[in-house]
Scaffold this motif. Structure first.
Motif, PDB file in Angstrom:
ATOM      1  N   CYS A   1     -35.838 -19.342 -13.069  1.00 38.21           N
ATOM      2  CA  CYS A   1     -35.758 -18.603 -14.327  1.00 38.21           C
ATOM      3  C   CYS A   1     -37.169 -18.162 -14.717  1.00 38.21           C
ATOM      4  O   CYS A   1     -38.041 -19.000 -14.949  1.00 38.21           O
ATOM      5  CB  CYS A   1     -35.153 -19.475 -15.427  1.00 38.21           C
ATOM      6  N   ALA A   2     -37.385 -16.863 -14.797  1.00 36.12           N
ATOM      7  CA  ALA A   2     -38.706 -16.330 -15.121  1.00 36.12           C
ATOM      8  C   ALA A   2     -39.047 -16.491 -16.596  1.00 36.12           C
ATOM      9  O   ALA A   2     -40.221 -16.444 -16.963  1.00 36.12           O
ATOM     10  CB  ALA A   2     -38.781 -14.855 -14.728  1.00 36.12           C
ATOM     11  N   VAL A   3     -38.045 -16.683 -17.446  1.00 34.11           N
ATOM     12  CA  VAL A   3     -38.289 -16.797 -18.882  1.00 34.11           C
ATOM     13  C   VAL A   3     -38.981 -18.113 -19.228  1.00 34.11           C
ATOM     14  O   VAL A   3     -39.957 -18.151 -19.984  1.00 34.11           O
ATOM     15  CB  VAL A   3     -36.971 -16.658 -19.673  1.00 34.11           C
ATOM     16  N   ASN A   4     -38.472 -19.222 -18.691  1.00 31.46           N
ATOM     17  CA  ASN A   4     -39.086 -20.530 -18.997  1.00 31.46           C
ATOM     18  C   ASN A   4     -39.840 -21.129 -17.802  1.00 31.46           C
ATOM     19  O   ASN A   4     -40.312 -22.255 -17.862  1.00 31.46           O
ATOM     20  CB  ASN A   4     -38.032 -21.524 -19.497  1.00 31.46           C
TER      21      ASN A   4
ATOM     22  N   SER B   1     -30.614 -24.046 -24.158  1.00 32.45           N
ATOM     23  CA  SER B   1     -31.709 -23.457 -24.922  1.00 32.45           C
ATOM     24  C   SER B   1     -32.124 -22.085 -24.416  1.00 32.45           C
ATOM     25  O   SER B   1     -32.932 -21.403 -25.054  1.00 32.45           O
ATOM     26  CB  SER B   1     -32.928 -24.392 -24.893  1.00 32.45           C
ATOM     27  N   VAL B   2     -31.593 -21.663 -23.295  1.00 30.66           N
ATOM     28  CA  VAL B   2     -31.960 -20.363 -22.742  1.00 30.66           C
ATOM     29  C   VAL B   2     -30.741 -19.745 -22.060  1.00 30.66           C
ATOM     30  O   VAL B   2     -29.970 -20.420 -21.389  1.00 30.66           O
ATOM     31  CB  VAL B   2     -33.129 -20.491 -21.730  1.00 30.66           C
ATOM     32  N   LYS B   3     -30.560 -18.445 -22.258  1.00 31.90           N
ATOM     33  CA  LYS B   3     -29.436 -17.740 -21.632  1.00 31.90           C
ATOM     34  C   LYS B   3     -29.916 -16.739 -20.595  1.00 31.90           C
ATOM     35  O   LYS B   3     -29.204 -15.823 -20.208  1.00 31.90           O
ATOM     36  CB  LYS B   3     -28.619 -17.021 -22.710  1.00 31.90           C
ATOM     37  N   ALA B   4     -31.141 -16.912 -20.152  1.00 26.42           N
ATOM     38  CA  ALA B   4     -31.761 -15.946 -19.250  1.00 26.42           C
ATOM     39  C   ALA B   4     -31.177 -16.028 -17.842  1.00 26.42           C
ATOM     40  O   ALA B   4     -30.608 -17.036 -17.428  1.00 26.42           O
ATOM     41  CB  ALA B   4     -33.262 -16.182 -19.211  1.00 26.42           C
ATOM     42  N   LYS B   5     -31.363 -14.940 -17.123  1.00 20.48           N
ATOM     43  CA  LYS B   5     -30.883 -14.838 -15.752  1.00 20.48           C
ATOM     44  C   LYS B   5     -31.739 -15.683 -14.819  1.00 20.48           C
ATOM     45  O   LYS B   5     -32.946 -15.837 -15.022  1.00 20.48           O
ATOM     46  CB  LYS B   5     -30.929 -13.374 -15.306  1.00 20.48           C
ATOM     47  N   VAL B   6     -31.105 -16.260 -13.800  1.00 13.36           N
ATOM     48  CA  VAL B   6     -31.829 -16.974 -12.752  1.00 13.36           C
ATOM     49  C   VAL B   6     -31.631 -16.251 -11.423  1.00 13.36           C
ATOM     50  O   VAL B   6     -30.615 -15.570 -11.221  1.00 13.36           O
ATOM     51  CB  VAL B   6     -31.366 -18.448 -12.625  1.00 13.36           C
TER      52      VAL B   6
ATOM     53  N   THR C   1     -25.778 -14.601 -13.243  1.00 10.89           N
ATOM     54  CA  THR C   1     -26.102 -16.017 -13.039  1.00 10.89           C
ATOM     55  C   THR C   1     -27.160 -16.410 -14.057  1.00 10.89           C
ATOM     56  O   THR C   1     -28.237 -15.813 -14.120  1.00 10.89           O
ATOM     57  CB  THR C   1     -26.630 -16.257 -11.608  1.00 10.89           C
ATOM     58  N   ALA C   2     -26.838 -17.418 -14.873  1.00 13.71           N
ATOM     59  CA  ALA C   2     -27.720 -17.827 -15.963  1.00 13.71           C
ATOM     60  C   ALA C   2     -28.197 -19.256 -15.779  1.00 13.71           C
ATOM     61  O   ALA C   2     -27.558 -20.064 -15.086  1.00 13.71           O
ATOM     62  CB  ALA C   2     -26.992 -17.701 -17.295  1.00 13.71           C
ATOM     63  N   ALA C   3     -29.294 -19.564 -16.415  1.00 14.35           N
ATOM     64  CA  ALA C   3     -29.828 -20.928 -16.372  1.00 14.35           C
ATOM     65  C   ALA C   3     -28.838 -21.890 -17.018  1.00 14.35           C
ATOM     66  O   ALA C   3     -28.294 -21.598 -18.082  1.00 14.35           O
ATOM     67  CB  ALA C   3     -31.166 -20.985 -17.102  1.00 14.35           C
ATOM     68  N   PRO C   4     -28.579 -23.032 -16.388  1.00 11.88           N
ATOM     69  CA  PRO C   4     -27.652 -24.027 -16.954  1.00 11.88           C
ATOM     70  C   PRO C   4     -28.318 -24.844 -18.046  1.00 11.88           C
ATOM     71  O   PRO C   4     -28.370 -26.079 -17.992  1.00 11.88           O
ATOM     72  CB  PRO C   4     -27.303 -24.887 -15.733  1.00 11.88           C
TER      73      PRO C   4
END
Length: 219
Positions: free
Chosen positions: A98-101, A83-88, A77-80
């Motif tokens: 999302c811990a990345v942003n 600009s970011v493909k990190a996991k949510v 499951t990724a952030a919609p």
């Protein structure tokens, strides 16, 4: 032509170095075999100033295994957010963090993260394929495959992977040295996938024969 050329040089290949193509059906990376990748230490350059640097090559190989599990399917499951493909992560309140942003979303996107074994005449190597490249292999959108699990149609789930197996493709591969559990390893990512163009492959072979002829004439 290849047999005639080998006969002319009496099958003496001792003075011939490794030859790679400048073009071919992939058109964007030197063609190597897995044996050449290993012997040339492709991607395994410790002396690079920029740790983000990587090597790119192309290879004609057959998919011989695809890692998959219904309980832990090959997607996340990724952030919609483009600009970011990190996991949510589901926060338990109907939102996804999302811990990345450090943002919270009301929904998410599914993205493939696929691991598969590719085999050529010289050996084999496990490769990674993400998102669109993974869909190129499975030919099914991730949402459709996710639905087979939710519907309990596990036979259809398995069929997708079986159908993708034993297909021969031209892979553009990025090789990069990285840390994994305190160990330095080369990771191989399939960043481009093409069907095999038989006409282009024949031309590639003829070009290699011509190149080898030139090398042999020097000796």
């Amino acid at each position: 032509k290849l047999r005639d050329w080998a006969n002319r040089i009496k099958n003496d290949f001792t003075n011939i170095n490794t030859v790679t193509t400048k073009g071919g059906s992939e058109g964007f990376a030197p063609r190597l075999s897995f044996a050449e990748v290993k012997n040339l230490n492709v991607g395994a350059h410790e002396d690079r100033k920029n740790s983000a640097e990587s090597d790119t090559f192309s290879i004609k190989a057959t998919i011989t295994a695809i890692s998959h599990n219904q309980e832990k399917p090959p997607w996340y499951t990724a952030a919609p957010d483009a600009s970011v493909k990190a996991k949510v992560i589901n926060d338990g309140k109907g939102s996804y963090f999302c811990a990345v942003n450090n943002k919270t979303y009301s929904t998410y996107e599914l993205k493939y993260v696929l691991r598969f074994c590719a085999t050529d005449w010289s050996g084999q190597q496990w490769l990674n394929a993400f998102d669109k490249r993974a869909q190129d292999i499975l030919t099914v959108p991730v949402e459709e495959l996710d639905k087979t699990i939710k519907d309990g149609d596990l036979d259809k789930f398995e069929e997708v992977f079986q159908r993708a197996n034993f297909k021969t493709k031209i892979f553009k591969v990025r090789a990069k040295l990285s840390n994994f559990q305190d160990e330095r390893r080369v990771h191989y990512d399939a960043v481009g996938i093409q069907d095999v163009d038989l006409k282009a492959e024949c031309q590639l072979l003829l070009d290699k024969i011509s190149e080898l002829d030139q090398i042999q004439s020097i000796h």
